[in-house]
Design a protein around this motif. Structure first.
Motif, PDB file in Angstrom:
ATOM      1  N   ARG A   1       0.746  -1.054  -0.075  1.00 25.96           N
ATOM      2  CA  ARG A   1       0.207   0.058   0.030  1.00 25.96           C
ATOM      3  C   ARG A   1       0.883   1.294   0.103  1.00 25.96           C
ATOM      4  O   ARG A   1       1.873   1.348   0.809  1.00 25.96           O
ATOM      5  CB  ARG A   1      -0.976  -0.138   1.363  1.00 25.96           C
TER       6      ARG A   1
ATOM      7  N   VAL B   1      -3.445   4.309  -1.935  1.00 26.35           N
ATOM      8  CA  VAL B   1      -3.392   3.584  -3.072  1.00 26.35           C
ATOM      9  C   VAL B   1      -3.105   2.188  -2.824  1.00 26.35           C
ATOM     10  O   VAL B   1      -2.008   1.747  -2.241  1.00 26.35           O
ATOM     11  CB  VAL B   1      -2.604   3.836  -4.455  1.00 26.35           C
ATOM     12  N   GLU B   2      -4.015   1.036  -3.095  1.00 18.20           N
ATOM     13  CA  GLU B   2      -3.505  -0.324  -2.808  1.00 18.20           C
ATOM     14  C   GLU B   2      -2.972  -0.945  -3.966  1.00 18.20           C
ATOM     15  O   GLU B   2      -3.108  -0.573  -5.203  1.00 18.20           O
ATOM     16  CB  GLU B   2      -4.845  -1.079  -2.224  1.00 18.20           C
TER      17      GLU B   2
ATOM     18  N   GLU C   1      -4.828  -1.707  -7.639  1.00  8.29           N
ATOM     19  CA  GLU C   1      -5.686  -0.857  -7.517  1.00  8.29           C
ATOM     20  C   GLU C   1      -5.508   0.204  -8.851  1.00  8.29           C
ATOM     21  O   GLU C   1      -4.207   0.613  -8.748  1.00  8.29           O
ATOM     22  CB  GLU C   1      -6.020   0.133  -6.252  1.00  8.29           C
ATOM     23  N   ARG C   2      -6.529   0.857  -9.524  1.00  7.54           N
ATOM     24  CA  ARG C   2      -6.123   1.986 -10.467  1.00  7.54           C
ATOM     25  C   ARG C   2      -6.842   3.207 -10.186  1.00  7.54           C
ATOM     26  O   ARG C   2      -8.087   3.201 -10.288  1.00  7.54           O
ATOM     27  CB  ARG C   2      -6.236   1.567 -11.917  1.00  7.54           C
ATOM     28  N   VAL C   3      -6.209   4.152  -9.525  1.00 11.47           N
ATOM     29  CA  VAL C   3      -6.865   5.413  -9.045  1.00 11.47           C
ATOM     30  C   VAL C   3      -6.635   6.620 -10.132  1.00 11.47           C
ATOM     31  O   VAL C   3      -5.514   6.870 -10.436  1.00 11.47           O
ATOM     32  CB  VAL C   3      -6.167   5.832  -7.641  1.00 11.47           C
TER      33      VAL C   3
ATOM     34  N   GLN D   1      -2.538  -5.168 -14.300  1.00  9.49           N
ATOM     35  CA  GLN D   1      -3.521  -6.110 -13.555  1.00  9.49           C
ATOM     36  C   GLN D   1      -2.744  -7.404 -13.607  1.00  9.49           C
ATOM     37  O   GLN D   1      -2.781  -8.064 -12.530  1.00  9.49           O
ATOM     38  CB  GLN D   1      -4.488  -6.378 -14.654  1.00  9.49           C
TER      39      GLN D   1
ATOM     40  N   GLY E   1       0.002  -1.269  -8.442  1.00 11.37           N
ATOM     41  CA  GLY E   1      -0.966  -0.027  -7.984  1.00 11.37           C
ATOM     42  C   GLY E   1      -0.793   1.019  -9.013  1.00 11.37           C
ATOM     43  O   GLY E   1       0.550   1.353  -9.413  1.00 11.37           O
TER      44      GLY E   1
ATOM     45  N   CYS F   1      -9.726   3.570 -14.612  1.00 14.10           N
ATOM     46  CA  CYS F   1      -9.558   3.562 -13.379  1.00 14.10           C
ATOM     47  C   CYS F   1     -10.596   2.575 -12.546  1.00 14.10           C
ATOM     48  O   CYS F   1     -11.480   2.509 -12.939  1.00 14.10           O
ATOM     49  CB  CYS F   1      -9.628   4.962 -12.793  1.00 14.10           C
ATOM     50  N   THR F   2     -10.049   2.060 -11.234  1.00 11.83           N
ATOM     51  CA  THR F   2     -11.162   1.314 -10.569  1.00 11.83           C
ATOM     52  C   THR F   2     -11.859   2.497  -9.416  1.00 11.83           C
ATOM     53  O   THR F   2     -12.971   2.019  -9.468  1.00 11.83           O
ATOM     54  CB  THR F   2     -10.509   0.228  -9.795  1.00 11.83           C
ATOM     55  N   ARG F   3     -11.318   3.532  -9.402  1.00 11.31           N
ATOM     56  CA  ARG F   3     -11.878   4.604  -8.637  1.00 11.31           C
ATOM     57  C   ARG F   3     -11.142   5.973  -8.777  1.00 11.31           C
ATOM     58  O   ARG F   3     -10.015   6.212  -9.293  1.00 11.31           O
ATOM     59  CB  ARG F   3     -12.105   4.175  -7.269  1.00 11.31           C
TER      60      ARG F   3
END
Lengths: 280, 204, 316
Positions: free
Chosen positions: B2, B27-28, B31-33, B172, B177, B192-194
């Motif tokens: 993280r 950001v984990e 994850e795509r922020v 992926q 991250g 992005c995922t978020r």
């Protein structure tokens, strides 16, 4: 672009390189001629003393009957050697000092800037005379004197170039890819300095040669036995009033030509290493 | 793993205004922020802080709960907007790729880098082609987080889609991250995922 | 320029026909070669119209701007014809017209004079009252605060600088404005504002060439879109075709552009734009084209199709 169809058209880069080679050959020729010619050619011969320029002695002879052309070439040859050695040493100093100032601590940078200001602040000739005198005059004195006074401009230039490159993003990237300062200096920064260094080196030549001659002219440089241009010129001063103009004219003219040629050499080199010169 | 910015504030010196104030972003792995919001809210600055390129005035940047290592090869890598500035113009592309010293050939294939490009100088490649090299250079063994600062803004839409598609796939597969800055909401939605809007954080 | 004769409306304000530009470059040694960066490019723009030029980097977008303004370097050789208000445009005229009748919004701040305050620069020589008023208006429209006038270029942020550059062209009073990538670095709101300014200019009777790779923004403000690929025009189409989607478009590359947009599927076609040193024969897009045939290796002319023009023999 316009003369592309002409049979003898040569592109600009070829012309520049040809000029470069010609100038280099000429200067190297003088150096070789000066070293190969035996000293017997400038033995005193009183039957020939004080002759005006003629086919036999194109530059005339001096009061000891020595051929002025041979003396001039020998003098220039020494000048070229002094110029080469002194400016090479000077340029290397500049490279080290410039890179150190830009990459070292801010304290070192301040010190180096102060040193540059100091060396630049003292009148050149005075400093040269002092150093040359302190080092025992002669060839060694002149070399050291010229070498330690000419690096300042180039050092300053290299410092600012290095600073500019160090602020580039690819340097940041390199650091985050785990490379230390030394690695970055060697692999990223120094290759960028090569053109600056070479041009700085060659453009230093004329200065070095001029200063060597003036130092010798003033009697603080090479010893009177050596056929240096400075010696020739200072000797000729005594006889100028007697109308023996050739004693000063030809050696002086040749000195100016050599100095100008070195300058052209530097300028031409600049054109070639300039990254934008690929476009024409 | 993280990567987090904890109550981070930043300004260039004591007299200049705050660019970031008490910002917290996490950001984990995997994850795509997306960081969105108008210019002037310190998005790029936050990225540079999280990559260890700048030091926060207060607050801390933590990787797995520990402060980022200053020296050595960093597991957090930044990709810039202008690839031509992020590559030494005097280096051949092969040398650029191998700068990390931990380069893996399969990345080259995954990003569509042609063998023939390796012998060229940066000026002989287009922006999109160079950007692939920047991404490939950052995806060495041991990269855990990628920060992308408007990385496709200067590229045409086909190259943009090519690079992002390849990159999302790679990220992926390796569970990396990703934190990206963009002005393009549609792009952020696709990649992005978020998303985080810095206006809702403690930006200026 | 207050009174416009009827003729000026008939002719396109600027017309570029079969423009080719090549650069003479040095190879590794002393050998030289010609790098053909623009080949047989066509474009025209009428008064009251915005033509967007879309294409990737290296497609010749910026070079077109430089060719029209007469800013190409010495080693460039150009062929083809250019007409401004129906008259052939040659280098001497370009120099006279630029800045007065033709204005360029350059790509970077580097084009501003670093030692001159922004306000003075934007106004140009001998500003009158009208110009000053206009400048204030344009500045407030572009969200440039009043104190910006007194700043020097180095004090501007990236987005601000971009807006200053846009304002320069808006105030100059030129008939033809060529904007070279005016939007990157601006957030959506600002970009839209800047483009709206261009739209209004066009509605007042000016002609605008908008060079951009933000094509989704471009086809909302432009009247027509010219798609460039590898230094040539592959399609010129009304913007509404781009809003409608691939069925309305003509050239396979334009369709690919549309499909690669994040909002339209985000699906790229494989491959790369060819390098100017190794251009394919005939159709420049053929190596990446799904419909290519042997016919595609011959020179491909521009042809009229459904209210647009296209450089493709298979287009329907």
């Amino acid at each position: 672009m316009k003369s592309r169809t002409g049979r003898f058209s040569v592109n600009r880069r070829t012309r520049t390189i040809l000029t470069l080679i010609l100038i280099f050959a000429f200067l190297f020729g003088i150096y070789l001629a000066g070293t190969i010619m035996s000293d017997e050619l400038i033995q005193a011969d009183f039957s020939q003393k004080g002759l005006k320029p003629s086919w036999e002695h194109p530059f005339g002879t001096d009061l000891l009957g020595r051929d002025m052309l041979v003396r001039t070439i020998k003098g220039l040859s020494i000048s070229i050697v002094v110029g080469t050695v002194a400016s090479s040493v000077s340029a290397v100093i500049a490279l080290f000092v410039g890179v150190a100032a830009a990459t070292g601590s801010s304290r070192l940078d301040h010190f180096i800037n102060w040193l540059i200001d100091l060396v630049m602040g003292i009148p050149h000739t005075v400093l040269l005379i002092l150093i040359s005198f302190a080092c025992g005059k002669g060839l060694r004195g002149v070399l050291i004197g010229v070498a330690v006074t000419h690096w300042t401009g180039l050092a300053r230039l290299i410092r600012s170039e290095v600073l500019q490159i160090r602020s580039q993003q690819y340097i940041e990237v390199s650091r985050r890819l785990g490379h230390n300062s030394r690695w970055i200096t060697i692999h990223h920064i120094l290759p960028h300095m090569i053109p600056q260094f070479l041009i700085g080196l060659i453009l230093m030549f004329p200065h070095a040669i001029m200063h060597e001659s003036s130092l010798t002219f003033l009697g603080f440089g090479l010893s009177p036995e050596q056929p240096a241009i400075g010696i020739i010129l200072s000797e000729s001063m005594k006889y100028l009033s007697t109308g023996m103009w050739w004693l000063a004219f030809f050696p002086g003219l040749m000195l100016v030509i050599v100095v100008l040629l070195f300058d052209r050499l530097g300028e031409n080199l600049k054109k070639i290493v300039d990254p934008y010169s690929a476009h024409e | 793993m993280r990567l987090e910015a904890k109550n981070v504030s930043f300004r260039y010196n004591e007299r200049s205004p705050w660019i970031l104030r008490e910002v917290t972003v996490t950001v984990e792995e995997g994850e795509r922020v997306g960081l969105i919001g108008p210019s002037g809210y310190g998005k790029s600055t936050l990225l540079r802080l999280m990559g260890g390129y700048l030091k926060p005035a207060s607050g801390e940047i933590l990787l797995d709960g520990k402060p980022l290592e200053k020296k050595g090869i960093s597991p957090v890598q930044l990709i810039y907007q202008h690839p031509e500035k992020a590559i030494n113009p005097r280096w051949k592309m092969k040398k650029v790729l191998e700068e990390s010293g931990m380069f893996r050939e399969e990345v080259m294939e995954a990003l569509g880098i042609e063998k023939e490009w390796l012998g060229r100088y940066p000026r002989e490649l287009s922006g999109g082609e160079l950007q692939r090299f920047c991404v490939a250079r950052s995806l060495f063994q041991g990269t855990h987080f990628l920060l992308a600062d408007e990385m496709s803004t200067m590229l045409d839409v086909i190259t943009q889609a090519q690079i992002w598609n390849l990159m999302v796939k790679e990220v992926q597969e390796r569970n990396i991250g990703l934190l990206m800055v963009t002005h393009n909401k549609a792009l952020a939605k696709k990649v992005c995922t978020r998303c985080i809007d810095l206006r809702e954080q403690g930006g200026r | 320029m207050e009174k416009k004769t009827k003729e000026e409306y008939v002719h396109p304000l600027l017309e570029v026909k079969d423009l080719s530009v090549s650069f003479r470059m040095y190879d590794t040694g002393l050998e030289q070669y010609d790098l053909k960066v623009i080949s047989n490019l066509n474009i025209d723009v009428k008064q009251g119209e915005i033509v967007a030029v879309a294409g990737s980097s290296g497609s010749g977008k910026s070079l077109l701007a430089h060719a029209v303004m007469g800013l190409l370097p010495e080693n460039a050789a150009t062929t083809g014809e250019m007409y401004y208000k129906g008259m052939p445009l040659i280098q001497k005229e370009k120099e006279q017209l630029r800045g007065k009748e033709i204005a360029l919004v350059p790509q970077s701040v580097a084009y501003l004079d670093p030692s001159m305050r922004v306000g003075t620069q934007v106004l140009g020589e001998k500003p009158d009252q009208r110009k000053r008023k206009e400048q204030k208006e344009v500045f407030s429209r572009l969200h440039l605060e009043e104190h910006v006038e007194r700043l020097y270029p180095f004090q501007l942020s990236g987005g601000m600088a971009r807006r200053v550059l846009v304002s320069t062209a808006l105030i100059s009073g030129a008939d033809l404005i060529i904007a070279d990538e005016p939007t990157p670095g601006l957030d959506l709101e600002m970009a839209v504002e800047a483009l709206t300014c261009f739209r209004e200019m066009a509605d007042e009777g000016k002609a605008v060439i908008l060079i951009t790779h933000d094509i989704d923004l471009a086809f909302h403000v432009a009247d027509r879109v010219a798609v460039f690929y590898a230094g040539t025009t592959v399609e010129i189409a009304p913007s509404k075709d781009f809003r409608e989607g691939p069925e309305a478009l003509r050239h396979p590359y334009s369709k690919a552009l549309w499909r690669a947009l994040p909002q339209n599927g985000f699906v790229p076609i494989p491959g790369f734009q060819p390098y100017a040193k190794a251009l394919p024969k005939g159709c420049l897009f053929a190596p990446r084209c799904p419909n290519r045939t042997e016919e595609c290796e011959k020179p491909i002319p521009m042809q009229e199709l459904r209210g647009g023009t296209v450089r493709c023999i298979h287009a329907t």
